[in-house]
Design an enzyme around this catalytic site. Structure first.
Site, mmCIF file in Angstrom:
data_model
loop_
_atom_site.group_PDB
_atom_site.id
_atom_site.type_symbol
_atom_site.label_atom_id
_atom_site.label_comp_id
_atom_site.label_asym_id
_atom_site.label_seq_id
_atom_site.Cartn_x
_atom_site.Cartn_y
_atom_site.Cartn_z
ATOM 1 N N LYS A 163 -12.990 -3.648 -4.865
ATOM 2 C CA LYS A 163 -13.222 -4.080 -3.476
ATOM 3 C C LYS A 163 -14.320 -5.137 -3.432
ATOM 4 O O LYS A 163 -14.196 -6.150 -2.756
ATOM 5 C CB LYS A 163 -13.648 -2.897 -2.582
ATOM 6 C CG LYS A 163 -12.551 -1.955 -2.169
ATOM 7 C CD LYS A 163 -11.628 -2.487 -1.092
ATOM 8 C CE LYS A 163 -10.375 -3.062 -1.639
ATOM 9 N NZ LYS A 163 -9.299 -2.204 -2.031
ATOM 10 N N LYS B 189 -1.115 -10.326 0.326
ATOM 11 C CA LYS B 189 -1.033 -8.911 0.706
ATOM 12 C C LYS B 189 -0.001 -8.169 -0.119
ATOM 13 O O LYS B 189 -0.212 -7.039 -0.511
ATOM 14 C CB LYS B 189 -0.715 -8.795 2.210
ATOM 15 C CG LYS B 189 -0.674 -7.362 2.727
ATOM 16 C CD LYS B 189 -2.032 -6.704 2.669
ATOM 17 C CE LYS B 189 -2.013 -5.232 2.977
ATOM 18 N NZ LYS B 189 -3.165 -4.515 2.425
ATOM 19 N N GLU C 139 -12.295 1.431 -8.020
ATOM 20 C CA GLU C 139 -11.919 0.907 -6.704
ATOM 21 C C GLU C 139 -13.108 0.216 -6.031
ATOM 22 O O GLU C 139 -12.958 -0.842 -5.419
ATOM 23 C CB GLU C 139 -11.366 2.047 -5.834
ATOM 24 C CG GLU C 139 -11.006 1.683 -4.413
ATOM 25 C CD GLU C 139 -9.918 0.610 -4.294
ATOM 26 O OE1 GLU C 139 -9.274 0.269 -5.297
ATOM 27 O OE2 GLU C 139 -9.723 0.107 -3.172
ATOM 28 N N ASN D 7 5.192 5.741 20.586
ATOM 29 C CA ASN D 7 4.409 5.443 19.398
ATOM 30 C C ASN D 7 3.765 6.745 18.965
ATOM 31 O O ASN D 7 3.020 7.336 19.739
ATOM 32 C CB ASN D 7 3.336 4.395 19.728
ATOM 33 C CG ASN D 7 2.331 4.233 18.608
ATOM 34 O OD1 ASN D 7 2.655 4.411 17.441
ATOM 35 N ND2 ASN D 7 1.107 3.905 18.961
ATOM 36 N N GLY D 8 4.092 7.220 17.782
ATOM 37 C CA GLY D 8 3.496 8.472 17.317
ATOM 38 C C GLY D 8 4.501 9.252 16.519
ATOM 39 O O GLY D 8 5.537 8.735 16.108
ATOM 40 N N HIS E 154 -21.192 2.937 -24.794
ATOM 41 C CA HIS E 154 -20.400 2.335 -25.876
ATOM 42 C C HIS E 154 -20.254 0.824 -25.712
ATOM 43 O O HIS E 154 -19.337 0.230 -26.268
ATOM 44 C CB HIS E 154 -19.025 3.002 -25.948
ATOM 45 C CG HIS E 154 -19.120 4.459 -26.253
ATOM 46 N ND1 HIS E 154 -19.406 4.948 -27.504
ATOM 47 C CD2 HIS E 154 -19.037 5.547 -25.444
ATOM 48 C CE1 HIS E 154 -19.469 6.265 -27.472
ATOM 49 N NE2 HIS E 154 -19.248 6.657 -26.232
HETATM 50 C C1 F6R Z 1 -6.527 -4.441 -3.433
HETATM 51 C C2 F6R Z 1 -5.117 -4.486 -3.158
HETATM 52 C C3 F6R Z 1 -4.165 -4.638 -4.285
HETATM 53 C C4 F6R Z 1 -2.914 -3.782 -4.067
HETATM 54 C C5 F6R Z 1 -1.866 -4.069 -5.148
HETATM 55 C C6 F6R Z 1 -0.664 -3.162 -5.031
HETATM 56 O O1 F6R Z 1 -7.279 -4.302 -2.269
HETATM 57 O O2 F6R Z 1 -4.700 -4.418 -2.021
HETATM 58 O O3 F6R Z 1 -4.762 -4.342 -5.505
HETATM 59 O O4 F6R Z 1 -3.289 -2.432 -4.081
HETATM 60 O O5 F6R Z 1 -1.468 -5.412 -5.064
HETATM 61 O O6 F6R Z 1 -0.054 -3.301 -3.807
HETATM 62 P P1 F6R Z 1 0.978 -2.235 -3.267
HETATM 63 O O7 F6R Z 1 0.251 -0.956 -3.040
HETATM 64 O O8 F6R Z 1 1.518 -2.826 -2.001
HETATM 65 O O9 F6R Z 1 2.021 -2.066 -4.324
#
Ligand code: F6R
Length: 607
Positions: A487, A602, A483, A101-102, A506
């Site tokens: 978040k 995700k 960002e 791993n690395g 504005h």
């Molecule tokens: C926010 C987040 C999403 C992703 C977006 C793009 O925390 O995770 O806004 O950044 O869905 O995802 P990727 O980078 O996998 O194309």
């Protein structure tokens, strides 16, 4: 980031190893394999895909006799996620097998030398080079332990490794440098693993190995030695009380906070093999031979889009390339004007985001060339791109992206340095100082993170009643403001808006009142005086302010959150985790499902 496990004991080793790998699958899962000695040979069984594929290959095989062996679950960094690149890897003589791993940084140089000595290779991995280097060490010293030490003295980069020797199946050797490896001590059995959960059902007594440790173990004994001169070392045995789930999160409550704290390591991994501090240069071998783009379009979604927007400032400043940054879902439907002079940089952690993939297709059809910036090796974006740079951040488990963005920013910094050098528009002195500052970042951030977390905890409690936040920043801090707001809203469900500081008057200024907090990025940069006057406009309307700032900055606001000093763009790598920590602590304080926020996925594979 991969998962490895080694076992010497009295139980059937293979089922125990596979069970251990299953508990390490959160570390990556594009292929997996096991190795054990059967009769006179090392038996290696491996499979592409998730562990279920390995289970299928093991069905009906004679695997119950071996009482020692090792296994690996892979997250590709070198070579595609296919069976030939899966671990374990054998040396050319068939005597040694290795899991790793690395990142073995000087593998190409070593491979060239080993080829002249008659070694042969069957994969594209750095690991196969390492096992052959150990084999050469064995040849030169006549002893596995000494041969391993000989090889490790030449290996640059990071590694956690376990080695099986056909001639001595009841003994395992292992070593670590900058990649995790723990030793589990049982009754008549001993374990090695990337992480404690792998062997938690069997023992809770562990030794956390340190960089430079080399281990020799059998079923009843273990010894830790210095890798270079084989001096025996004293090690403390810890008794673990975590359950398996907590252990997978490294003792943290959520993956998100674990991943925020992994960022110093992520920076190191993303820089691995790409900077030379002595020469003061950065290199990206993936694009060194390509011409510098005349124009660049960056296409991405969400957090990756914010990373791209931040990259624009640096690419324009250091490489003098005109850059346009586009939200992929807009880009794909525009009447685009692109041709073969255009390079499209597609940024995606997962490499599977549908809008980003569609943007790539449209751009390709118009003749543009595509450079992918991805975390997941072999993902669709990587495959659709003409060239790809990997961010090497390891699997990101939390839905809210943190460490992946950090790695994207590192890669974009490297791109700006490389193109600036190739175009001859960035002085060698400026390159050398940026490279030095990049190299110093992991230690700086590592030191700063615990206090940053305390401050985030304190501040979020003061503002947990807020219904809405305004995030303000200018220049490269504008994408950070976007960002920070993203978040906060995605995990705490508090509405937040990221705005360019100068744009506030504005429109959004109408919202400011004593119940509407502003989170400002007021770092020590050339735009600070402008940011300060924007903040005075907020104060004049009674709006409370938290300001992320740095020592020596002359600013009086409700809450000054002072980050350590870092020069220019490097301040970003301190500001970003502060924003992440504030959102994390707020969401946790409000009892939200931090790792899996409602309505989100995700990787967004649908339009
Ligand atoms: C926010 C987040 C999403 C992703 C977006 C793009 O925390 O995770 O806004 O950044 O869905 O995802 P990727 O980078 O996998 O194309």
């Amino acid at each position: 980031m991969c998962g490895i496990i080694g076992y010497c004991g009295h139980r059937p080793a293979v089922p125990l190893i596979v069970e251990g790998l299953r508990r390490l699958e959160y570390r990556g899962y594009d292929s997996a394999g096991v190795a054990f000695v059967q009769g006179r040979d090392i038996e290696i069984i491996k499979a592409e895909g998730k562990l279920g594929q390995l289970d299928k290959k093991l069905e009906g095989r004679d695997i119950m006799n071996a009482t020692s062996g090792m296994g690996h679950t892979r997250w590709a960094t070198h070579g595609l996620p296919v069976e030939r690149n899966a671990h374990p890897h054998l040396d050319s003589t068939g005597r040694l097998a290795l899991v790793h791993n690395g990142i073995f940084e000087n593998y190409q140089e070593v491979k060239d030398d080993l080829l002249t000595k008659g070694y042969t290779f069957h994969s594209e991995t750095d690991t196969e080079v390492l096992v052959n280097l150990i084999s050469e060490g064995l040849k030169q010293t006549g002893d596995v332990l000494k041969g391993l030490s000989w090889a490790l003295r030449q290996a640059e980069g990071s590694y956690a490794i376990v080695l099986v020797d056909r001639e001595n199946p009841g003994v395992l050797h292992a070593a670590r440098k900058s990649s995790p490896l723990v030793l589990g001590i049982g009754q008549g059995e001993n374990f090695l693993a990337s992480d404690v959960p792998a062997f938690l059902p069997y023992t809770r007594d562990v030794v956390f190995l340190d960089d430079g440790d080399l281990v020799r173990l059998d079923a009843s004994t273990w010894q830790v030695l210095r890798y270079d001169d084989l001096t025996p070392l004293e090690k403390k045995v810890h008794h673990i009380t975590w359950d398996v789930q907590a252990a997978q999160k490294g003792g943290y409550k959520h993956f998100m906070i674990k991943e925020i704290f992994e960022q110093p390591k992520v920076i190191t991994d993303c820089l691995a093999g790409r900077i030379d501090t002595a020469a003061g240069t950065a290199r990206l071998p993936e694009i060194e031979d390509l011409p510098v783009p005349k124009r660049l379009r960056i296409v991405a979604c969400g957090t990756s889009f914010h990373a791209g927007l931040w990259g624009m400032y640096l690419l324009e400043k250091w490489a003098r390339i005109p850059v346009q940054v586009e939200i992929a879902s807009e880009f794909r439907y525009r009447d685009l004007i692109l041709d073969s002079d255009d390079v499209v940089l597609a940024i995606s952690q997962s490499g599977e985001t549908a809008d980003t993939l569609a943007g790539i297709k449209v751009a390709k059809d118009l003749g543009a060339s595509i450079l992918g910036l991805c975390n997941v090796v072999g993902s669709s974006v990587a495959r659709e791109s003409d060239h790809v740079i990997y961010t090497q951040a390891g699997p990101e488990m939390s839905v809210a992206s943190t460490k992946a963005m950090c790695s994207q920013l590192v890669a974009l910094t490297l791109l700006a340095l490389v193109w600036g050098r190739k175009k001859g528009v960035l002085s060698p002195e400026a390159q050398a100082s940026a490279v030095r500052e990049l190299a110093d970042l992991p230690a700086l951030l590592d030191d700063a993170l615990p206090a940053m977390r305390d401050e985030a905890k304190r501040l979020c409690r003061l503002y947990s009643e807020a219904k809405s936040f305004l995030y303000l920043g200018r220049g490269p801090c504008f994408p950070l403001a976007l960002e920070g707001a993203l978040k906060l809203k995605e995990i705490s469900y508090i509405h937040a808006e990221g705005y360019a500081s100068g744009e506030m008057k504005h429109g959004p200024i109408a919202l400011i009142d004593p119940k509407f907090p502003t989170f400002a990025l007021a770092l020590a940069d050339e735009l600070f005086p402008k940011v300060k006057s924007n903040l005075q406009e907020v104060q004049a309307r009674g709006g409370p302010i938290i300001a992320l700032t740095q020592p020596g900055v002359d600013l009086t606001v409700d809450h000054r959150w002072v980050l350590p000093t870092a020069s220019g763009p490097m301040s970003t790598f301190l500001a970003l985790p502060a924003l992440q920590l504030f959102a994390y602590e707020m969401a946790d304080y409000l009892g939200k499902d931090v790792d899996q926020p409602r309505n989100l996925a995700k990787s967004v594979t649908v339009e």
